[in-house]
Design a protein around this motif. Structure first.
Motif, PDB file in Angstrom:
ATOM      1  N   ASN A 301       2.636   5.276  -4.408  1.00 59.12           N
ATOM      2  CA  ASN A 301       1.511   4.911  -5.266  1.00 59.12           C
ATOM      3  C   ASN A 301       0.288   5.794  -4.999  1.00 59.12           C
ATOM      4  O   ASN A 301      -0.362   6.285  -5.928  1.00 59.12           O
ATOM      5  CB  ASN A 301       1.150   3.443  -5.043  1.00 59.12           C
ATOM      6  CG  ASN A 301       2.218   2.510  -5.566  1.00 59.12           C
ATOM      7  OD1 ASN A 301       3.072   2.909  -6.353  1.00 59.12           O
ATOM      8  ND2 ASN A 301       2.193   1.263  -5.131  1.00 59.12           N
ATOM      9  N   SER A 350       4.896   5.453  -9.974  1.00 58.08           N
ATOM     10  CA  SER A 350       3.809   4.514  -9.742  1.00 58.08           C
ATOM     11  C   SER A 350       3.216   4.121 -11.082  1.00 58.08           C
ATOM     12  O   SER A 350       2.559   4.929 -11.743  1.00 58.08           O
ATOM     13  CB  SER A 350       2.741   5.144  -8.836  1.00 58.08           C
ATOM     14  OG  SER A 350       1.610   4.319  -8.736  1.00 58.08           O
ATOM     15  N   ARG A 473       0.848  -9.490  -5.807  1.00 62.36           N
ATOM     16  CA  ARG A 473      -0.503  -8.919  -5.746  1.00 62.36           C
ATOM     17  C   ARG A 473      -1.545  -9.908  -6.252  1.00 62.36           C
ATOM     18  O   ARG A 473      -2.642  -9.994  -5.694  1.00 62.36           O
ATOM     19  CB  ARG A 473      -0.566  -7.633  -6.561  1.00 62.36           C
ATOM     20  CG  ARG A 473       0.201  -6.497  -5.939  1.00 62.36           C
ATOM     21  CD  ARG A 473      -0.201  -5.176  -6.526  1.00 62.36           C
ATOM     22  NE  ARG A 473       0.600  -4.090  -6.001  1.00 62.36           N
ATOM     23  CZ  ARG A 473       0.375  -2.811  -6.240  1.00 62.36           C
ATOM     24  NH1 ARG A 473      -0.643  -2.456  -7.012  1.00 62.36           N
ATOM     25  NH2 ARG A 473       1.147  -1.871  -5.725  1.00 62.36           N
ATOM     26  N   GLY A 511       2.267  -7.880   3.112  1.00 70.21           N
ATOM     27  CA  GLY A 511       1.129  -7.093   2.656  1.00 70.21           C
ATOM     28  C   GLY A 511       0.125  -6.860   3.750  1.00 70.21           C
ATOM     29  O   GLY A 511      -0.808  -7.647   3.912  1.00 70.21           O
ATOM     30  N   GLU A 513      -1.856  -4.585   3.547  1.00 66.98           N
ATOM     31  CA  GLU A 513      -3.001  -4.120   2.767  1.00 66.98           C
ATOM     32  C   GLU A 513      -3.163  -5.050   1.573  1.00 66.98           C
ATOM     33  O   GLU A 513      -2.187  -5.557   1.015  1.00 66.98           O
ATOM     34  CB  GLU A 513      -2.806  -2.678   2.296  1.00 66.98           C
ATOM     35  CG  GLU A 513      -2.746  -1.659   3.417  1.00 66.98           C
ATOM     36  CD  GLU A 513      -4.120  -1.370   4.014  1.00 66.98           C
ATOM     37  OE1 GLU A 513      -5.125  -1.849   3.442  1.00 66.98           O
ATOM     38  OE2 GLU A 513      -4.181  -0.683   5.034  1.00 66.98           O
ATOM     39  N   HIS A 515      -4.132  -4.250  -1.348  1.00 66.24           N
ATOM     40  CA  HIS A 515      -3.828  -3.553  -2.606  1.00 66.24           C
ATOM     41  C   HIS A 515      -4.993  -3.620  -3.593  1.00 66.24           C
ATOM     42  O   HIS A 515      -4.804  -3.718  -4.809  1.00 66.24           O
ATOM     43  CB  HIS A 515      -2.565  -4.113  -3.259  1.00 66.24           C
ATOM     44  CG  HIS A 515      -1.305  -3.768  -2.520  1.00 66.24           C
ATOM     45  ND1 HIS A 515      -0.582  -2.625  -2.759  1.00 66.24           N
ATOM     46  CD2 HIS A 515      -0.668  -4.406  -1.522  1.00 66.24           C
ATOM     47  CE1 HIS A 515       0.464  -2.581  -1.951  1.00 66.24           C
ATOM     48  NE2 HIS A 515       0.430  -3.654  -1.190  1.00 66.24           N
ATOM     49  N   ASN A 516      -6.193  -3.544  -3.063  1.00 66.14           N
ATOM     50  CA  ASN A 516      -7.382  -3.492  -3.899  1.00 66.14           C
ATOM     51  C   ASN A 516      -8.512  -2.951  -3.030  1.00 66.14           C
ATOM     52  O   ASN A 516      -8.934  -3.614  -2.075  1.00 66.14           O
ATOM     53  CB  ASN A 516      -7.723  -4.878  -4.455  1.00 66.14           C
ATOM     54  CG  ASN A 516      -8.823  -4.834  -5.497  1.00 66.14           C
ATOM     55  OD1 ASN A 516      -9.938  -4.418  -5.220  1.00 66.14           O
ATOM     56  ND2 ASN A 516      -8.506  -5.253  -6.707  1.00 66.14           N
ATOM     57  N   ASP A 565      -4.851  -0.550  -5.923  1.00 60.37           N
ATOM     58  CA  ASP A 565      -4.023  -0.296  -4.742  1.00 60.37           C
ATOM     59  C   ASP A 565      -4.940   0.034  -3.573  1.00 60.37           C
ATOM     60  O   ASP A 565      -6.169   0.008  -3.703  1.00 60.37           O
ATOM     61  CB  ASP A 565      -3.031   0.839  -5.015  1.00 60.37           C
ATOM     62  CG  ASP A 565      -1.683   0.592  -4.341  1.00 60.37           C
ATOM     63  OD1 ASP A 565      -1.686   0.211  -3.158  1.00 60.37           O
ATOM     64  OD2 ASP A 565      -0.646   0.777  -4.990  1.00 60.37           O
TER      65      ASP A 565
END
Length: 868
Positions: A301, A350, A473, A511, A513, A515-516, A565
């Motif tokens: 990504n 991605s 997400r 997760g 991370e 993702h934001n 992401d």
């Protein structure tokens, strides 16, 4: 008298992005006066003027077919002073005094050094997995900090104040001007103000590290990361303010982008060995082809987003070349990187990068002038169609084709893209009336339709397989917003999500991370960090909008995909953002250099708004940045007051200069010292892990690593396992002050308490560990095992009531564990962590029930011999 023709310049009049951009050829022909001045009427520079028999309409029509020369081969460097009579007197010494007053820093050697150093740092970020991991940051930080210290030392040596014997003070104000120049050499240093944005973020994380945060190690690592970004900002802004700085920045962009694209394509074709460059998976929701290209970043990504930034910049550059008839060689050079860049973007698979790049491309198309939109499509059509075809061929082979067929497919697609673009350009620039343009438009439509059909196929396959990743997400973002409200303004410190998501997650998703990028910054630094980054982004966007609109699509990809992401966790993405901002500053500097070039130029008064803005802007640059002096003609009684004010200004200027230098040295020196310690700890820890477990050599390396970095939890846990019980417990308890949300530390403390026969204390530790990571099957099973061991030790030691209480606490843990596993299994939620009831957990629970209820329990030895 002899006539002289000067170089062509560019006069641009903008009113927003959609305003006319006119490029008027300025031919300076005039007589030379005794003092070497030239007289030029402003009417020749105005938008509505006529030159050489051509009206303004003809100039506008022909401007589209001229080259946008934002990287000029010849630079103009002139010194100017502003006179009251409207004449700009320009010195012929070829200097940019508004950049640096020091002649030592005006040479080309400084530009070469800054350019090479900046490019090395950018390429190091590409080759070091995007500087995502903290261990990859340390050598790059040491290189940057050491180089800046050397440059700062050279600057201080090169700006020695003039000796008193060499000064001839004409008046009090002139002597004050000497003081002003010394201060301005510090505060008007290029990049001094832009560097405050990343330094502000560095300060936020430093405050969290000192005042206490979720993870002191995470806050310190983030502080070092933003310190590197501050140094990189300073270097690139210095380069942007130099002569030929734009060339160096353009060269670095091409080298970094070409390295990322070609390394990924060659890795897919089997030519370049790139470990972890291709991510392989059997989950159709993650990849329809079973493999995705991650390139040097090792994350598809982020790789797709950064390749999209490079592809859009090359697309806009190629469109400017296609807009006018050019030689074939130059056209091929302009469109050469487009096909592999677009193929790398498609191979990343991605969807977020595709969406962000597509939105940025549409925005670039919409903001273009009507006459410049078709060249943008001409540059995109053939490379995109060929890239889509190549993507389907390589995806069918799961990104692992045989080297020869893979290279042949790459060469064929590349050649077809170049040939197709040449044909489209030939049709576009042919002399026929409408047929060639209609054919070109038809070819563009067909190529776009074919590319869309081939590229969207993978997205349709992944959507048909499920939307579990998207749902995960959304759950992450909902949990992150709830966590952010607990510290909305200040945040929780570095690595907040990585350390706390297991404690607050509503389902067992994976997760580390969030993702934001915006949510990640909000969790770490709160609204203060968001405001800092937003201000930095808007100021950079404004600069690019005004002076380098061709870079706008790349910046939009940076912002759009960062909101979908965790691109912003990669230091390389911020380095690219800083690079684009410095590039825009360099183009601004070149524009000012062109305006200041060509001897002494006398401007006649004009009434246009653009001319008045230009004069006011030039006058404002001649004014002092800090000091405003008293008038030179005043009553003699004011002389003592002026003398006192003069002394006060001298003291203030010296204090500001000394304090600024001390702050810079403290920042750079502290960064070098702290990074060196962390680098030593990393080396020692890796050596310890390479030694056999439990050996004295491993213990020696772990202790050395702990002395260098006492904040790292993995070092503390590894060392605690080699120490006696009480020493290990003391070490782990001390580390809790640095990492209070680390569940593994509580598990280790519970294990030690169970070995000591302290069942109630072990239960407290295990309950805390489970609260911080409840969807951890291994951790839950380990807690049950050690609770049983603690109860058995207490029973065998004669503390039967304590043993029953310990066993009862263990039974409660088991029942909650069993109930949570049943809820996950029956809830039809995405179980990315594969949270289930472990195989031996029912046996541990049964033994604990017997111990809690019976006076003489019978244990099952085969279940208690082995620790999970």
């Amino acid at each position: 008298m002899k006539n002289r023709t000067m170089h062509k310049g560019v006069v641009r009049y903008r009113r927003g992005y959609a305003a006319n951009e006119e490029m008027v050829e300025q031919v300076f022909e005039g007589s030379h006066h005794a003092n070497g001045t030239e007289c030029i009427d402003n009417r020749d520079l105005c938008n509505g003027g006529k030159r050489d028999g051509r009206d303004s309409k003809g100039s506008r029509d022909s401007a589209y077919h001229r080259e946008n020369t934002y990287n000029k081969d010849d630079m103009y460097e002139k010194d100017d002073t502003y006179q009251s009579n409207g004449v700009i007197q320009i010195d012929g010494s070829s200097r940019f005094p508004w950049i640096l007053r020091s002649e030592h820093y005006s040479g080309s050697g400084g530009t070469v050094g800054l350019g090479i150093l900046s490019i090395i740092l950018l390429l190091a970020g590409c080759l070091s997995r995007g500087l995502y991991y903290s261990a990859d940051l340390y050598p790059v930080i040491l290189i940057a900090a050491g180089s800046i210290l050397i440059l700062l030392f050279l600057f201080l040596v090169g700006t020695r104040p003039q000796k008193a014997s060499e000064r001839i003070p004409m008046s009090l104000v002139q002597d004050q001007g000497n003081i002003e120049r010394i201060v301005e050499n510090i505060f008007r240093f290029p990049g001094m103000w832009r560097v405050l944005w990343p330094l502000g973020m560095m300060t936020c994380f430093g405050v969290h590290a000192l005042a206490g945060s979720v993870s002191k190690e995470g806050s310190m690592d983030e502080m070092l990361r933003w310190s590197l970004l501050g140094m990189f900002t300073l270097l690139t802004e210095l380069l942007a303010a130099r002569t030929n700085g734009a060339r160096w920045l353009a060269c670095g962009w091409q080298m970094a982008g070409g390295l990322l694209v070609l390394s990924g394509i060659l890795a897919v074709c089997g030519i370049l060995p790139l470990p972890f460059g291709v991510m392989r998976t059997a989950d159709p929701e993650i990849s329809s082809a079973g493999a995705r290209l991650g390139g040097l970043l090792q994350y598809p990504n982020a790789y797709g987003a950064i390749v999209g930034m490079y592809a859009l910049e090359r697309l806009t550059a190629a469109a400017r070349v296609i807009a006018r008839p050019v030689p074939v060689g130059r056209l091929i050079a302009a469109v050469l990187p487009l096909m592999p860049a677009q193929a790398a973007l498609l191979l990343s698979e991605s969807r977020g990068a595709w969406l962000a790049t597509g939105c940025a491309a549409v925005a670039a198309f919409a903001l273009q002038r009507r006459g410049a939109r078709l060249p943008l499509l001409l540059a995109m059509a053939a490379p995109l169609a060929c890239a889509a075809w190549l993507y389907r061929q390589l995806a069918a082979a799961q990104l692992a084709p045989a080297p020869v067929p893979g290279l042949l497919a790459l060469a064929g697609a590349w050649a077809a893209a170049l040939l197709g673009t040449l044909l489209l350009c030939r049709l576009w620039h042919s002399g026929a009336a409408k047929a060639p343009r209609a054919a070109a438009l038809t070819a563009i439509v067909l190529a776009g339709a074919a590319a869309a059909l081939m590229a969207v196929a993978s997205t349709a396959d992944r959507l048909a397989a499920g939307v579990g990743t998207g749902v995960s997400r959304l759950q992450m973002w909902r949990d992150a917003l709830q966590l952010w409200t607990e510290a909305a303004w200040l945040g929780h410190g570095g690595d907040t999500w990585r350390n706390m998501f297991r404690a607050i997650q509503s389902s067992p998703y994976v997760g580390g991370e969030v993702h934001n990028g915006l949510l990640d910054l909000a969790l770490d630094t709160g609204m203060i960090g968001i405001l800092l980054v937003a201000g930095w982004f808007l100021i950079t966007l404004r600069s690019i909008f005004r002076f380098a609109p061709q870079l706008m699509p790349s910046v939009l990809v940076f912002g759009l995909h960062g909101a979908m992401d965790f691109d912003w966790s990669f230091t390389l993405f911020w380095m690219f953002f800083i690079w684009l901002g410095a590039w825009a500053s360099a183009l601004k500097t070149e524009t000012e250099g062109v305006q200041r070039s060509g001897g002494t130029v006398e401007y006649t008064p004009i009434r246009s708004k653009s001319g008045s803005k230009l004069r006011s802007k030039m006058r404002s640059k001649s004014r002092s940045l800090f000091l405003r002096y008293l008038p030179t003609q005043s009553h003699p009684s004011a002389v003592p007051m002026r003398s006192f004010f003069h002394i006060f200004q001298r003291v203030t200027a010296r204090l500001i200069r000394v304090s600024t230098v001390m702050i810079i040295f403290f920042w750079l020196g502290g960064t070098v010292w702290l990074t060196s310690r962390y680098a030593v700890a990393e080396v020692q820890y890796r050596q310890a892990m390479s030694e056999p477990y439990g050996t004295p050599a491993q213990k020696v390396h772990l202790m050395a690593a702990l002395r260098s970095n006492p904040n790292r939890s993995d070092i503390v846990i590894s060392l605690a396992r080699t120490l006696p019980g009480r020493e290990a417990e003391s070490l782990l308890l001390n580390n809790l002050s640095h990492s209070p949300m680390h569940p593994q530390i509580y598990i280790e403390l519970g294990r030690l308490a169970a070995q000591f026969g302290e069942g109630q204390q072990a239960g407290v530790y295990f309950k805390q560990a489970i609260a911080l990571n409840r969807y951890d099957s291994i951790g839950q099973s380990a807690a049950l095992y050690w609770m049983e061991q603690a109860a058995r030790r207490e029973w065998e030691a004669g503390y039967r009531e304590r043993a029953r209480q310990t066993a009862a606490a263990g039974v409660q843990m088991y029942e909650r564990y069993q109930l949570l596993a049943e809820e996950v299994e029956a809830g039809n939620v995405r179980n990315d962590r594969r949270f289930v009831l472990e195989e031996h957990a029912p046996g541990y629970g049964e033994n604990l029930r017997r111990l809690a209820s019976a006076s003489s329990p019978s244990f099952t030895p085969e279940l208690t011999k082995r620790s999970p």
